[in-house]
Design an enzyme around this catalytic site. Structure first.
Site, PDB file in Angstrom:
ATOM      1  N   THR A  87       0.603  -0.708   0.242  1.00 34.56           N
ATOM      2  CA  THR A  87      -0.178  -0.449   0.144  1.00 34.56           C
ATOM      3  C   THR A  87       0.644   1.452   0.260  1.00 34.56           C
ATOM      4  O   THR A  87       2.060   0.799   0.159  1.00 34.56           O
ATOM      5  CB  THR A  87      -0.786   0.050   1.286  1.00 34.56           C
ATOM      6  N   ARG A  88       0.544   2.481   0.049  1.00 34.41           N
ATOM      7  CA  ARG A  88       1.357   3.475   0.338  1.00 34.41           C
ATOM      8  C   ARG A  88       1.207   4.314   1.626  1.00 34.41           C
ATOM      9  O   ARG A  88       1.894   5.102   2.140  1.00 34.41           O
ATOM     10  CB  ARG A  88       0.104   4.615  -0.539  1.00 34.41           C
ATOM     11  N   LYS A  89       0.567   3.509   2.303  1.00 34.98           N
ATOM     12  CA  LYS A  89       1.115   3.721   3.893  1.00 34.98           C
ATOM     13  C   LYS A  89       2.933   3.323   4.363  1.00 34.98           C
ATOM     14  O   LYS A  89       2.941   1.567   4.831  1.00 34.98           O
ATOM     15  CB  LYS A  89      -0.172   2.493   5.066  1.00 34.98           C
ATOM     16  N   THR A  90       3.508   3.739   4.100  1.00 38.94           N
ATOM     17  CA  THR A  90       5.192   3.432   3.710  1.00 38.94           C
ATOM     18  C   THR A  90       5.818   4.678   4.473  1.00 38.94           C
ATOM     19  O   THR A  90       5.061   6.020   5.147  1.00 38.94           O
ATOM     20  CB  THR A  90       5.620   3.779   2.265  1.00 38.94           C
TER      21      THR A  90
END
Length: 307
Positions: free
Chosen positions: A154-157
């Site tokens: 995901t873009r939860k980086t």
């Protein structure tokens, strides 16, 4: 149904990296030594070698980042293990395992350079390898459960570290999903509420995204999924469904729209390493989760100067 095959040559993944990635390495080195290098003064410039040891099991990932750190410090790296390969850990015997450690690489250069790059390089390698390891492990579990679709992150980086974490996903065999807000158009609940409806949100997205960007819509029910598909969404995300709920909704949607509209079904929200198999069914194309990169355990490495 989409597929996700592990890259055959992990070494070629370096060619994906943008021209700007080496400046990030420079910035990380500058962060670690913002003024005087006192330890470097102590050890001086005498040429030495150091051994990179793997101290826990996992997948080796982050080779180009590790190399660039030491290149900027005037050192070279000789690898004894291939990126994407499995490090056996303390009990392993491959790659020259000895006394609970696995020999991964030899780094050569001025002593000051070896110690200047040590911590930055190890931090990057440990984090990237941790992401690759969890990605590979979950993917193998899903394949064993009969899932033939795509496992995605995901873009939860981590801000400033996304490139390394996304790279680790690729080495582990997972899909990066979208890299940023400019990659694909994902319409979440806030977008829909702000625009007024799913139909209007998709219409607005397509008016600016053109033919080159897919549009994905996050939905909470079959009814919302039907509206998204009818509006022309390329990907429909079933968000925060239960495993049982996913199987019912996915089957209904694929049967209802068979021969009418082409779309991919993604499932996300609540998927963890220990429960992802509950969501496996033939109608789901993509399983996405932050569990393969957010809060994953690091692979333990150390760098020791040879005496």
């Amino acid at each position: 149904m989409t597929s996700n095959l592990m890259p055959l040559d992990h070494g070629s993944l370096e060619h994906l990296l943008p021209p700007s990635w080496k400046t990030q390495i420079n910035a990380w080195l500058a962060e670690d030594t913002p003024s005087f290098d006192y330890g470097g003064f102590v050890v001086g410039e005498a040429p030495r070698t150091a051994t990179l040891w793997g101290k826990s099991a996992g997948i080796l990932a982050g080779v180009p980042f590790f190399e660039e750190v030491f290149k900027q410090c005037g050192c070279t790296v000789e690898w004894h293990a291939r990126e994407g390969s499995h490090i056996e850990g303390p009990r392993g015997k491959n790659f020259g395992a000895k006394a609970g450690k696995t020999k991964i690489a030899t780094v050569s250069g001025p002593t000051r350079g070896l110690l200047l790059g040590e911590r930055v390089a190890l931090n990057i390698l440990a984090r990237c390898s941790g992401v690759a390891s969890v990605s590979r492990g979950l993917l193998l579990n899903l394949r064993s459960a009969g899932f033939h679709g795509t496992l995605a992150g995901t873009r939860k980086t981590t801000p400033g570290f996304r490139l390394v974490e996304k790279y680790g996903m690729l080495v582990g065999g997972a899909d990066c999903h979208r890299m940023d807000l400019s990659s694909m158009i994902m319409l979440k609940d806030n977008h829909v509420w702000s625009r007024g409806s799913i139909t209007e949100a998709v219409k607005a997205a397509k008016s600016v995204g053109g033919f080159s960007l897919k549009v994905e819509v996050e939905v909470q029910s079959e009814e919302e999924a039907d509206e998204a598909i009818d509006a022309g969404a390329d990907v429909v995300m079933l968000d925060n469904f239960t495993g049982a709920g996913v199987k019912v909704a996915a089957k209904n949607l694929k049967e209802r729209w068979a021969g009418k509209r082409h779309f991919l079904l993604e499932v996300s929200g609540g998927l963890k390493v220990d429960n992802a198999e509950e969501y496996v069914c033939n109608e789901v194309d993509i399983l996405s989760t932050s569990a393969i990169h957010q809060g994953v355990p690091h692979v333990d490495f150390s760098l020791k100067i040879n005496v």
